[in-house]
Design an enzyme around this catalytic site. Structure first.
Site, short mmCIF file in Angstrom:
data_model
loop_
_atom_site.label_atom_id
_atom_site.label_comp_id
_atom_site.label_asym_id
_atom_site.label_seq_id
_atom_site.Cartn_x
_atom_site.Cartn_y
_atom_site.Cartn_z
N ARG A 59 3.54 -7.62 30.76
CA ARG A 59 4.31 -6.87 29.76
C ARG A 59 5.01 -7.82 28.78
NH1 ARG A 59 9.60 -3.69 30.79
NH2 ARG A 59 9.72 -2.31 29.00
N HIS A 188 -1.37 -0.99 32.33
CA HIS A 188 -0.43 -0.16 33.09
C HIS A 188 -0.89 0.06 34.52
CE1 HIS A 188 1.57 1.76 29.27
NE2 HIS A 188 1.97 0.53 29.51
#
Length: 318
Positions: A59, A188
């Protein structure tokens, strides 16, 4: 259709040499041959100690590249005169900066003033994916570190509530296509979200629906139990995938089943421009791995800084 395909090929042929001139997979072969092994060992040790590290580093790379390009501006600390990116609202939950600091300290000892913080994040992002069972790719290196980091610019990060058009436009501004959007969203498969990023889907969703109608009913019920109306647990939330520590294509299967945690995840299945790609990645994990690796290389080329510096410490400019 054929002329369009030819045009795209020509554009790619023009674009690739421009990035090659700046970045090179063998950039540190002579100046710091042990760079990648130092970064890998640091990441592996940190991930054994804290299982959240892989998702956080992945991320971090995405959030860095989407603001000012891949220049490690996300690593800079705020100063009395400037609030930096890491303190912008979308980045408050980005963690594990200490892992990059640790790798940088070791690299400064092995080959001083050589490896940029931006390259450390790019290599680290590849390593955490590979360590979690995902694909491996050659990271192009040679980025320089930026000197500017502004918290307000983080409003330009795609939000968990974004619709597909907003996502497509956001990626297009960075030179990334629709397939890159769907492939990179597959990141994700690693990770966890706090309630605040999705609870707007669970109650008072719209004048017609109490709950987001694109959510699987049982899944919505489950999320509501985890995030009750007036909860005070700041750690409450939901894993973004049922196999959240393994990099696989489970994310896409869940989106097809109406179990995408973010509205932005579910939106990919509700748009004809992206739906077919979601379905193809859900069917074929090898295809997803191949496209994800290619998209990560393209993401790593966004806004590459040729005129920056190699920071001695990643948290402060030299």
């Amino acid at each position: 259709m054929a002329p369009l395909v030819q045009h795209i090929v020509v554009v790619l042929l023009i674009a690739i040499p421009l990035t090659k001139a700046v970045l090179d997979a063998h950039y540190y072969d002579k100046t710091c041959p042990q760079a990648e092994s130092i970064i890998f060992q640091t990441l592996r040790n940190a991930s054994l100690y804290d299982r959240k590290v892989p998702a956080r580093i992945l991320r971090m790379f995405f959030h860095d590249c989407f603001i000012r390009g891949c220049d490690a501006s996300i690593l800079l600390d705020s100063t009395p005169g400037n609030k930096a990116e890491k303190d912008g609202p979308p980045n408050i939950s980005v963690r594990s900066f200490y892992v990059i600091d640790d790798a940088k300290t070791k690299l400064e000892s092995a080959c001083p003033h050589t490896v940029s913080c931006a390259d450390i994040i790019a290599v680290a992002a590849r390593d955490v994916v590979a360590m979690s069972g995902g694909p491996h790719w050659n990271v192009l290196k040679g980025r320089k570190d930026g000197r500017v980091s502004i918290a307000n610019e983080t409003i330009n990060l795609p939000a968990p509530s974004s619709n597909s058009t907003q996502l497509i436009q956001s990626f297009a501004k960075r030179g990334l296509g629709v397939k890159d959007l769907v492939a990179l969203s597959g990141g994700h498969t690693l990770g966890f979200s706090h309630c605040s990023s999705f609870e707007a889907r669970l109650r008072n969703f719209s004048s017609l629906h109490e709950v987001d109608p694109t959510l699987n009913t049982d899944f919505a019920e489950n999320l509501t139990k985890k995030c009750p109306k007036h909860h005070t647990d700041s750690n409450a939330g939901q894993f973004l995938d049922s196999s959240a520590s393994t990099f696989d294509n489970e994310y896409y299967k869940r989106v097809i089943a109406g179990k995408g945690v973010f509205a932005s995840d579910q939106a990919l299945y509700g748009d004809h421009r992206t739906k077919w790609i979601v379905e193809s990645f859900a069917r074929d994990q090898a295809l997803f791995f191949s496209e994800f690796a290619s998209s990560m290389v393209r993401l790593g080329n966004v806004g590459v800084n040729e005129h920056g510096e190699v920071r001695t410490k990643c948290r402060v400019v030299n």
